[in-house]
Scaffold this motif. Sequence first.
Motif, mmCIF file in Angstrom:
data_model
loop_
_atom_site.group_PDB
_atom_site.id
_atom_site.type_symbol
_atom_site.label_atom_id
_atom_site.label_comp_id
_atom_site.label_asym_id
_atom_site.label_seq_id
_atom_site.Cartn_x
_atom_site.Cartn_y
_atom_site.Cartn_z
ATOM 1 N N GLU A 32 0.837 -1.201 0.000
ATOM 2 C CA GLU A 32 0.000 0.000 0.000
ATOM 3 C C GLU A 32 0.874 1.255 0.000
ATOM 4 N N LEU A 33 1.925 1.242 0.813
ATOM 5 C CA LEU A 33 2.823 2.393 0.872
ATOM 6 C C LEU A 33 3.569 2.584 -0.449
ATOM 7 N N PHE A 38 5.920 5.659 -1.536
ATOM 8 C CA PHE A 38 6.887 5.648 -0.444
ATOM 9 C C PHE A 38 7.903 4.533 -0.628
ATOM 10 N N ILE A 39 9.071 4.725 -0.075
ATOM 11 C CA ILE A 39 10.101 3.697 -0.046
ATOM 12 C C ILE A 39 9.837 2.832 1.177
ATOM 13 N N THR A 40 9.946 1.522 1.028
ATOM 14 C CA THR A 40 9.668 0.613 2.138
ATOM 15 C C THR A 40 10.877 -0.252 2.444
ATOM 16 N N ILE A 41 10.854 -0.883 3.603
ATOM 17 C CA ILE A 41 11.912 -1.792 4.033
ATOM 18 C C ILE A 41 11.263 -3.144 4.308
ATOM 19 N N GLY A 43 10.181 -6.530 5.811
ATOM 20 C CA GLY A 43 10.138 -7.029 7.183
ATOM 21 C C GLY A 43 9.843 -5.974 8.222
ATOM 22 N N ARG A 44 9.656 -4.729 7.790
ATOM 23 C CA ARG A 44 9.343 -3.637 8.709
ATOM 24 C C ARG A 44 8.309 -2.748 8.046
ATOM 25 N N VAL A 45 7.508 -2.099 8.870
ATOM 26 C CA VAL A 45 6.539 -1.151 8.339
ATOM 27 C C VAL A 45 6.523 0.066 9.255
ATOM 28 N N ASN A 46 6.223 1.202 8.678
ATOM 29 C CA ASN A 46 6.146 2.434 9.451
ATOM 30 C C ASN A 46 5.131 2.266 10.574
ATOM 31 N N ARG A 47 5.543 2.541 11.797
ATOM 32 C CA ARG A 47 4.702 2.338 12.975
ATOM 33 C C ARG A 47 3.432 3.184 12.916
#
Length: 62
Positions: A32-33, A38-41, A43-47
């Motif tokens: 979705e991001l 948006f740039i994503t990482i 195994g992690r998502v923006n809290r």
Amino acid sequence: MENRFIRAEEVADELGVSKPYAYKLIRQLNEELKDKGFITIAGRVNRQYFNERLYGVRKEGN
């Protein structure tokens, strides 16, 4: 300072789900991001985004 990203282990603990399911949720939220530019990482998502999507909570201010 609180970490800006939430990892699969925290997602699993908070929601009471398995780690593989937590990774699946993170992948969905990151897609979705990405669609929003948006740039994503992996195994992690923006809290903040996690809280908005799962609880409908937005942080006031700033």
